[in-house]
Design a protein around this motif. Structure first.
Motif, PDB file in Angstrom:
ATOM      1  N   THR A  79       0.852  -1.179   0.000  1.00 20.96           N
ATOM      2  CA  THR A  79       0.000   0.000   0.000  1.00 20.96           C
ATOM      3  C   THR A  79       0.886   1.227   0.000  1.00 20.96           C
ATOM      4  OG1 THR A  79      -1.865   1.093   1.111  1.00 20.96           O
ATOM      5  CG2 THR A  79      -0.134   0.207   2.528  1.00 20.96           C
ATOM      6  N   GLY A  80       0.330   2.367  -0.390  1.00 23.61           N
ATOM      7  CA  GLY A  80       1.131   3.575  -0.371  1.00 23.61           C
ATOM      8  C   GLY A  80       0.580   4.654  -1.266  1.00 23.61           C
ATOM      9  N   PRO A  81       1.229   5.811  -1.252  1.00 21.56           N
ATOM     10  CA  PRO A  81       0.759   6.954  -2.040  1.00 21.56           C
ATOM     11  C   PRO A  81       1.096   6.812  -3.521  1.00 21.56           C
ATOM     12  CG  PRO A  81       2.815   7.511  -0.947  1.00 21.56           C
ATOM     13  CD  PRO A  81       2.430   6.144  -0.450  1.00 21.56           C
ATOM     14  N   GLN A  89       3.157   9.280   3.341  1.00 22.30           N
ATOM     15  CA  GLN A  89       3.126   7.924   3.864  1.00 22.30           C
ATOM     16  C   GLN A  89       2.519   7.809   5.265  1.00 22.30           C
ATOM     17  OE1 GLN A  89       7.401   7.535   3.273  1.00 22.30           O
ATOM     18  NE2 GLN A  89       7.080   5.906   1.798  1.00 22.30           N
ATOM     19  N   VAL A  90       2.337   8.929   5.928  1.00 22.08           N
ATOM     20  CA  VAL A  90       1.911   8.904   7.338  1.00 22.08           C
ATOM     21  C   VAL A  90       0.571   8.210   7.531  1.00 22.08           C
ATOM     22  CG1 VAL A  90       1.210  10.333   9.312  1.00 22.08           C
ATOM     23  CG2 VAL A  90       3.257  10.928   7.994  1.00 22.08           C
ATOM     24  N   ILE A 114       8.014  10.803   8.778  1.00 23.71           N
ATOM     25  CA  ILE A 114       7.159   9.670   9.149  1.00 23.71           C
ATOM     26  C   ILE A 114       7.552   9.055  10.492  1.00 23.71           C
ATOM     27  CG2 ILE A 114       6.620   9.129   6.758  1.00 23.71           C
ATOM     28  CD1 ILE A 114       8.602   6.828   6.881  1.00 23.71           C
ATOM     29  N   CYS A 115       8.505   9.671  11.182  1.00 22.40           N
ATOM     30  CA  CYS A 115       9.011   9.073  12.422  1.00 22.40           C
ATOM     31  C   CYS A 115       7.943   8.944  13.511  1.00 22.40           C
ATOM     32  CB  CYS A 115      10.199   9.871  12.945  1.00 22.40           C
ATOM     33  SG  CYS A 115      11.775   9.318  12.254  1.00 22.40           S
ATOM     34  N   GLY A 116       7.127   9.975  13.671  1.00 14.31           N
ATOM     35  CA  GLY A 116       6.090   9.929  14.700  1.00 14.31           C
ATOM     36  C   GLY A 116       5.141   8.767  14.486  1.00 14.31           C
ATOM     37  N   ALA A 117       4.711   8.589  13.248  1.00 11.08           N
ATOM     38  CA  ALA A 117       3.786   7.504  12.924  1.00 11.08           C
ATOM     39  C   ALA A 117       4.457   6.145  13.114  1.00 11.08           C
ATOM     40  CB  ALA A 117       3.295   7.649  11.488  1.00 11.08           C
ATOM     41  N   LEU A 118       5.723   6.036  12.738  1.00 10.84           N
ATOM     42  CA  LEU A 118       6.435   4.762  12.899  1.00 10.84           C
ATOM     43  C   LEU A 118       6.623   4.405  14.372  1.00 10.84           C
ATOM     44  CD1 LEU A 118       9.193   4.915  10.131  1.00 10.84           C
ATOM     45  CD2 LEU A 118       7.071   3.581  10.118  1.00 10.84           C
ATOM     46  N   LYS A 119       6.912   5.403  15.186  1.00 11.18           N
ATOM     47  CA  LYS A 119       7.088   5.148  16.623  1.00 11.18           C
ATOM     48  C   LYS A 119       5.781   4.652  17.246  1.00 11.18           C
ATOM     49  CE  LYS A 119      10.945   8.329  17.442  1.00 11.18           C
ATOM     50  NZ  LYS A 119      11.377   9.594  18.089  1.00 11.18           N
ATOM     51  N   GLU A 120       4.667   5.221  16.825  1.00  7.28           N
ATOM     52  CA  GLU A 120       3.366   4.772  17.325  1.00  7.28           C
ATOM     53  C   GLU A 120       3.079   3.344  16.868  1.00  7.28           C
ATOM     54  OE1 GLU A 120       0.316   7.514  16.258  1.00  7.28           O
ATOM     55  OE2 GLU A 120       1.170   9.174  17.413  1.00  7.28           O
ATOM     56  N   ALA A 121       3.457   3.030  15.641  1.00 15.67           N
ATOM     57  CA  ALA A 121       3.255   1.677  15.122  1.00 15.67           C
ATOM     58  C   ALA A 121       4.102   0.672  15.905  1.00 15.67           C
ATOM     59  CB  ALA A 121       3.615   1.631  13.641  1.00 15.67           C
TER      60      ALA A 121
END
Length: 347
Positions: A79-81, A89-90, A114-121
């Motif tokens: 999946t992706g933009p 990508q967020v 995208i770091c914030g979203a990756l950390k939450e994941a």
């Protein structure tokens, strides 16, 4: 009654043995288990490229990545933009996290966006593998690098130097997005290579960005020649950019006069090598890159590795790999394609 008790006892013993056998096979009763090499089966592995429908990522994800996930009996998705941009990508990361994805394999459009979203994941339980283009190390578990940045930079300068010839001249770089981590690292190191005495006859006069968009890359290549009439060569370390630049040069009066090299796939570049527009270009096998990234994610999600330096894991047919500093795994050296060998490859 005595016979009934014996029968019930025998049935209970049989069920106990059967349950033990399932436990030995790694079946936990939920459809997931442990397969060959201690890798969990049923892992949900999602690939998130810089942009979908990019030939490079189609090969890396839908061939290499999917092949690996099939081998360790996981569940593959991509999946992706549709356009490469820092923040595009967020939302996809957030959705994958909400869906309980076990492994997210992502090529970052920006090392920080995208770091914030990756950390939450990660907090939600997902293992994060970056490949092709990295994030800040603290945002992922492992980065699968196609080759060392130094190796790519040296390779690109060597190829353009050979193509331009001993007299040297002005060269330019046609990159992807201005924020692409891998592109910027390569460009910085290319400048280091150009500063060496053996490359003193090459002069970098411009760096432009095609945003991994075919039409924009084509226009940027056209613009370089209009702006720099004495240009002798272009380096485009991006599969979209190098193919677009080759298409422009092949149909212009600059064909054979302005040299082009970069990072491209054989299927994209065969025609331009055969018609003399391009003498040589380089790449690794993107299918192998995606394959390795998937196996790295599976090893992480199965508890075989944590991403620490010195840990080893087996990546299917590619064999054993060792994790380096900052959680980096290197696929190998770039491969140079020429008219003599490009027909031997199909990707």
């Amino acid at each position: 009654m005595r016979m009934r008790s014996i029968a019930i006892g025998a049935l209970s013993a049989l069920l106990l043995v059967s349950t033990a056998a399932c436990a030995e096979d790694g079946d936990d009763g939920t459809g997931s288990g442990t397969g060959e090499g201690g890798i969990k089966t049923g892992l949900k592995v999602a690939f998130l490229p810089k942009q979908v429908n990019n030939p490079y990522f189609n090969t890396a994800d839908n061939k290499g990545g999917k092949e690996a996930v099939t081998e360790f009996k996981g569940v593959y998705s991509e999946t992706g933009p549709s356009e490469a941009s820092p923040s595009a990508q967020v939302s996809y990361i957030n959705t994958l996290s909400q869906q309980g994805t076990d492994v997210i394999v992502v090529s970052a459009n920006d090392k920080d966006a995208i770091c914030g979203a990756l950390k939450e994941a990660r907090q939600a339980g997902a293992k994060i593998v970056t490949f092709d283009s990295d994030t800040t190390p603290g945002c992922r578990d492992i980065f699968v690098n196609q080759a060392t940045a130094e190796g790519i930079a040296k390779n690109q300068i060597k190829l353009i130097s050979e193509a331009v010839g001993p007299e040297g001249g002005e060269i330019a770089i046609l990159s992807a997005t201005a924020n692409a981590t891998n592109q910027n690292a390569w460009i910085t190191l290319m400048k280091t290579e150009l500063a060496k005495p053996e490359n003193s006859k090459l002069k970098l006069v411009d760096t432009v960005y095609g945003d991994d968009d075919d039409q924009k890359s084509f226009q940027e290549a056209q613009g370089l020649l209009a702006k720099h009439p004495n240009l002798k060569g272009i380096i485009s370390p991006t599969t979209v950019g190098v193919a677009a630049a080759a298409r422009y040069l092949s149909g212009s009066s600059f064909k054979g006069k302005v040299q082009l090299t970069g990072l491209g796939t054989p299927n994209q570049m065969k025609a331009y090598v055969n018609d003399g527009t391009v003498k040589s270009f380089a790449l690794w096998n993107p299918a192998d890159l995606g394959y390795l990234a998937a196996w790295a994610g599976a090893a992480l999600a199965s508890g075989k590795i944590t991403g620490k330096q010195g840990e080893k894991f087996t990546a299917g047919k590619l064999g054993e790999y060792t994790i380096g500093a900052d959680g980096v795994v290197v696929l190998g050296d770039p491969y140079v394609f020429t008219k003599d060998n490009v027909a031997n490859f199909d990707f």
